[in-house]
Design a protein around this motif. Structure first.
Motif, PDB file in Angstrom:
ATOM      1  N   PHE A  36      45.676  97.796  22.058  1.00 61.35           N
ATOM      2  CA  PHE A  36      46.073  97.018  23.232  1.00 61.35           C
ATOM      3  C   PHE A  36      44.805  96.640  23.991  1.00 61.35           C
ATOM      4  CE2 PHE A  36      45.965 101.470  24.370  1.00 61.35           C
ATOM      5  CZ  PHE A  36      45.365 101.512  25.611  1.00 61.35           C
ATOM      6  N   PHE A  37      44.936  95.768  24.979  1.00 66.59           N
ATOM      7  CA  PHE A  37      43.786  95.410  25.816  1.00 66.59           C
ATOM      8  C   PHE A  37      44.208  95.525  27.270  1.00 66.59           C
ATOM      9  CE2 PHE A  37      46.178  91.582  25.080  1.00 66.59           C
ATOM     10  CZ  PHE A  37      46.091  90.835  26.245  1.00 66.59           C
ATOM     11  N   ARG A  38      43.227  95.719  28.143  1.00 67.34           N
ATOM     12  CA  ARG A  38      43.542  96.004  29.549  1.00 67.34           C
ATOM     13  C   ARG A  38      43.373  94.800  30.464  1.00 67.34           C
ATOM     14  NH1 ARG A  38      40.174 100.752  28.202  1.00 67.34           N
ATOM     15  NH2 ARG A  38      41.567 102.534  27.820  1.00 67.34           N
ATOM     16  N   LYS A  39      42.623  93.798  30.019  1.00 63.21           N
ATOM     17  CA  LYS A  39      42.309  92.668  30.905  1.00 63.21           C
ATOM     18  C   LYS A  39      42.099  91.420  30.057  1.00 63.21           C
ATOM     19  CE  LYS A  39      38.645  91.130  34.089  1.00 63.21           C
ATOM     20  NZ  LYS A  39      38.089  90.083  33.180  1.00 63.21           N
ATOM     21  N   VAL A  40      42.616  90.286  30.533  1.00 66.08           N
ATOM     22  CA  VAL A  40      42.420  89.015  29.843  1.00 66.08           C
ATOM     23  C   VAL A  40      41.055  88.451  30.238  1.00 66.08           C
ATOM     24  CG1 VAL A  40      43.335  86.711  29.405  1.00 66.08           C
ATOM     25  CG2 VAL A  40      44.905  88.593  29.926  1.00 66.08           C
ATOM     26  N   PRO A  41      40.254  87.993  29.281  1.00 71.09           N
ATOM     27  CA  PRO A  41      38.963  87.385  29.629  1.00 71.09           C
ATOM     28  C   PRO A  41      39.122  86.222  30.607  1.00 71.09           C
ATOM     29  CG  PRO A  41      39.087  87.779  27.276  1.00 71.09           C
ATOM     30  CD  PRO A  41      40.455  88.074  27.831  1.00 71.09           C
ATOM     31  N   ASP A  42      38.109  85.984  31.408  1.00 71.28           N
ATOM     32  CA  ASP A  42      38.075  84.897  32.397  1.00 71.28           C
ATOM     33  C   ASP A  42      39.114  85.072  33.494  1.00 71.28           C
ATOM     34  OD1 ASP A  42      35.965  83.292  31.282  1.00 71.28           O
ATOM     35  OD2 ASP A  42      37.342  82.708  29.697  1.00 71.28           O
ATOM     36  N   ASN A  43      39.634  86.303  33.649  1.00 76.44           N
ATOM     37  CA  ASN A  43      40.690  86.551  34.640  1.00 76.44           C
ATOM     38  C   ASN A  43      41.881  85.623  34.430  1.00 76.44           C
ATOM     39  OD1 ASN A  43      39.352  88.653  36.153  1.00 76.44           O
ATOM     40  ND2 ASN A  43      37.997  87.061  36.958  1.00 76.44           N
ATOM     41  N   ALA A  44      42.112  85.266  33.179  1.00 81.94           N
ATOM     42  CA  ALA A  44      43.216  84.369  32.842  1.00 81.94           C
ATOM     43  C   ALA A  44      44.544  85.122  32.886  1.00 81.94           C
ATOM     44  CB  ALA A  44      42.991  83.772  31.452  1.00 81.94           C
ATOM     45  N   GLY A  45      45.626  84.365  32.796  1.00 77.43           N
ATOM     46  CA  GLY A  45      46.948  84.960  32.887  1.00 77.43           C
ATOM     47  C   GLY A  45      47.547  85.353  31.556  1.00 77.43           C
ATOM     48  N   TYR A  46      46.935  84.938  30.468  1.00 73.62           N
ATOM     49  CA  TYR A  46      47.506  85.210  29.145  1.00 73.62           C
ATOM     50  C   TYR A  46      46.390  85.190  28.110  1.00 73.62           C
ATOM     51  CZ  TYR A  46      46.671  80.315  28.086  1.00 73.62           C
ATOM     52  OH  TYR A  46      46.049  79.108  27.858  1.00 73.62           O
ATOM     53  N   ALA A  47      46.677  85.745  26.945  1.00 74.10           N
ATOM     54  CA  ALA A  47      45.770  85.654  25.797  1.00 74.10           C
ATOM     55  C   ALA A  47      46.589  85.205  24.591  1.00 74.10           C
ATOM     56  CB  ALA A  47      45.098  86.993  25.533  1.00 74.10           C
ATOM     57  N   VAL A  48      45.893  84.899  23.501  1.00 73.07           N
ATOM     58  CA  VAL A  48      46.546  84.436  22.275  1.00 73.07           C
ATOM     59  C   VAL A  48      46.180  85.386  21.135  1.00 73.07           C
ATOM     60  CG1 VAL A  48      46.703  82.581  20.564  1.00 73.07           C
ATOM     61  CG2 VAL A  48      46.563  82.027  23.009  1.00 73.07           C
ATOM     62  N   MET A  49      47.185  85.899  20.454  1.00 69.80           N
ATOM     63  CA  MET A  49      46.957  86.829  19.338  1.00 69.80           C
ATOM     64  C   MET A  49      46.423  86.081  18.119  1.00 69.80           C
ATOM     65  SD  MET A  49      47.297  90.007  18.431  1.00 69.80           S
ATOM     66  CE  MET A  49      47.697  91.158  17.114  1.00 69.80           C
ATOM     67  N   ALA A  50      45.396  86.640  17.488  1.00 66.51           N
ATOM     68  CA  ALA A  50      44.843  86.038  16.273  1.00 66.51           C
ATOM     69  C   ALA A  50      44.118  87.105  15.460  1.00 66.51           C
ATOM     70  CB  ALA A  50      43.895  84.885  16.609  1.00 66.51           C
ATOM     71  N   GLY A  51      43.974  86.843  14.159  1.00 67.90           N
ATOM     72  CA  GLY A  51      43.193  87.718  13.293  1.00 67.90           C
ATOM     73  C   GLY A  51      43.991  88.568  12.328  1.00 67.90           C
ATOM     74  N   ILE A  52      45.323  88.487  12.364  1.00 72.35           N
ATOM     75  CA  ILE A  52      46.142  89.364  11.520  1.00 72.35           C
ATOM     76  C   ILE A  52      45.928  89.096  10.036  1.00 72.35           C
ATOM     77  CG2 ILE A  52      48.516  89.996  10.901  1.00 72.35           C
ATOM     78  CD1 ILE A  52      47.461  91.170  13.530  1.00 72.35           C
ATOM     79  N   ALA A  53      45.766  87.846   9.650  1.00 74.13           N
ATOM     80  CA  ALA A  53      45.551  87.539   8.227  1.00 74.13           C
ATOM     81  C   ALA A  53      44.308  88.242   7.709  1.00 74.13           C
ATOM     82  CB  ALA A  53      45.430  86.030   8.023  1.00 74.13           C
ATOM     83  N   GLN A  54      43.261  88.338   8.532  1.00 75.76           N
ATOM     84  CA  GLN A  54      42.035  89.003   8.091  1.00 75.76           C
ATOM     85  C   GLN A  54      42.177  90.528   8.108  1.00 75.76           C
ATOM     86  OE1 GLN A  54      41.877  85.938   9.945  1.00 75.76           O
ATOM     87  NE2 GLN A  54      41.595  85.262   7.836  1.00 75.76           N
TER      88      GLN A  54
END
Length: 478
Positions: A36-54
């Motif tokens: 899990f992560f505790r904070k979204v970069p840039d103080n943004a409101g959301y993040a996007v999941m990526a990297g599962i294929a790798q």
């Protein structure tokens, strides 16, 4: 990119702990780890999941070569029993994850591994490395794409990326986040991320004159040429010479594509260039802007009335320059004893670092009237959210505030990736992931996607999980 064995890309303590587990007779003990992560970069409101294929590629290629074993033996600290175990290593864990392209929020278990502690701990580094990097770039790309308000954004950052994997997988992640293509050719070959490009200043400089350079390029690419017009003077020579060649192409039955501005006051230059092109009857010619762009500069350009049809964004995208770390962590949350799940919790004087215990699941609640997501709920794994009954969620900051939902739909967010070491999930094509990301972000309120002071999206704990956490904390602090 599955021709490399990255098994040994681990923090050294993963190996020393694995050896220690085995020597203490605890290698087969079943453990649960959450990412899990505790904070979204840039103080943004959301993040996007990526990297599962790798992640899947990595896990499926786990194996220790003779060279790996000899290297570890040379360290003089690993038992022969452990080295023999590695020789016959077979991954047998279960893995669940949020699909790529899904909007994700802090403290959610976006990936969970269940299996022998010796294995579940070992894959920590590569899971974090892979998901952290691609989620970071996919998130940044989506912010930039959002700022462009429907204008195409191309990822142009290969030469400034943090190493060649940063360029290759950054291009993949940027495409998931909404970019239309990349300058990184190998990412087109490997992942189907469309390779795009125009010309460099060196092309123009290598010819006696700018006009000759444009004519030479148009001769080779008569129906797909975009001219870089700022090598000498954008308005005095670049745009006029481009117009001359575009008109020559028209006379020969061809149509050029565009011009690119890579320096100067892009808002001013694009408006002047647009007027010059239109007056020449070339209203179909696009204007591309590049040069150290990010979401804020793009937003300002549009506000200032810049006549830009598409953007090429490089270093500030592929490195997420404004905040280049996605702080995902990987924590033990439970073990099994005699077939029973025993929750574990990590406490800290820093409250944000206190973990949510036990084996869990993740749900997203959608308002049936608007279709928008209103909250995510982390539950114990055996819980089911019944969307035929009212459900109360709590404000993530002011927990005394509550909202009761009555007309909503509850959906599980995670899917199983591995079952006892066998991959049971087929990664979608990159185009499907990109489209899925776009669709899922349309279900998130615009207020959550604001650049400044975004609305805080609700991520709640179920009552059972909340009670378990408070019980464990009260017992630890007696």
């Amino acid at each position: 990119m599955n021709n490399r064995n990255l098994t040994m890309l681990v923090d050294f303590y993963e190996l020393t702990m694995a050896n220690g587990f085995l020597e203490n007779g605890r290698g087969d003990e079943i453990a649960y780890f959450d990412m899990f992560f505790r904070k979204v970069p840039d103080n943004a409101g959301y993040a996007v999941m990526a990297g599962i294929a790798q992640v899947i590629e990595y896990i499926e290629s786990l194996s220790f070569s003779e060279e790996d074993i000899e290297y570890l033996r040379s360290k003089g600290i690993f038992s022969e029993r452990f080295l023999e175990y590695l020789k016959g290593f077979e991954f047998i864990c279960d893995v669940w994850a949020v699909p790529e392209g899904t909007p994700i929020f802090p403290n959610e278990p976006i990936l969970t591994v269940r299996g022998p502690a010796i294995q579940a701990q070992f894959i920590e580094t590569m899971i974090l490395l892979t998901v952290n990097h691609q989620s970071l770039i996919a998130t940044k790309a989506n912010r930039i794409v959002t700022a462009a308000q429907g204008r195409p954004v191309m990822e142009f950052g290969s030469r400034r990326a943090q190493g060649y994997d940063g360029a290759i997988y950054g291009a993949r992640a940027a495409y998931i986040g909404g970019c239309t293509g990349t300058a990184c050719t190998i990412s087109d070959r490997e992942f189907g991320v469309k390779a795009l490009g125009t010309m460099a200043h060196s092309w123009v400089q290598l010819f006696p004159t700018e006009l000759e350079a444009f004519r030479a390029y148009a001769k080779v690419y008569p129906d797909s040429c975009t001219f870089l017009v700022d090598t000498y003077s954008t308005l005095k020579s670049g745009v006029p010479n481009a117009i001359t060649v575009f008109k020559e192409l028209e006379a020969e039955g061809h149509k050029g594509v565009g011009i690119r501005i890579d320096s100067g006051d892009i808002a001013y230059l694009s408006k002047r260039a647009r007027k010059m092109l239109d007056e020449a009857g070339l209203d179909y010619i696009n204007i591309v802007a590049s040069n150290s762009l990010d979401e804020y500069i793009i937003r300002d350009l549009i506000v200032q009335g810049a006549k830009i049809d598409s953007f090429g964004v490089g270093e500030r995208l592929v490195t997420s320059k404004s905040e280049p770390v996605f702080g995902g962590v990987y924590k033990l949350v439970a073990v099994e004893e005699n077939g029973e799940i025993v929750p574990k919790i990590k406490i800290s004087e820093n409250a944000v670092k206190i973990t949510n215990p036990s084996y869990k699941d993740l749900w997203r609640l959608f308002d049936n009237k608007s279709g928008k997501a209103v909250a995510d709920v982390i539950t114990l794994a055996d819980e089911v959210i019944d969307d035929t009954k009212p459900y109360t969620i709590f404000d993530p900051v002011q927990i005394y505030k509550r909202t009761t939902l009555t007309d909503f739909t509850a959906k599980k967010l995670r899917v199983q990736i591995f079952d006892k070491g066998k991959c049971v999930y087929e990664s979608p094509a990159i185009e499907e992931i990109r489209e899925y990301c776009k669709q899922q972000l349309e279900l998130i309120w615009d207020e959550v996607k604001r650049f400044e002071n975004p609305h805080l999206y609700y991520v709640d704990l179920s009552q059972n999980l909340w009670d378990l956490k408070q019980k464990m904390l009260s017992e630890l602090y007696k």
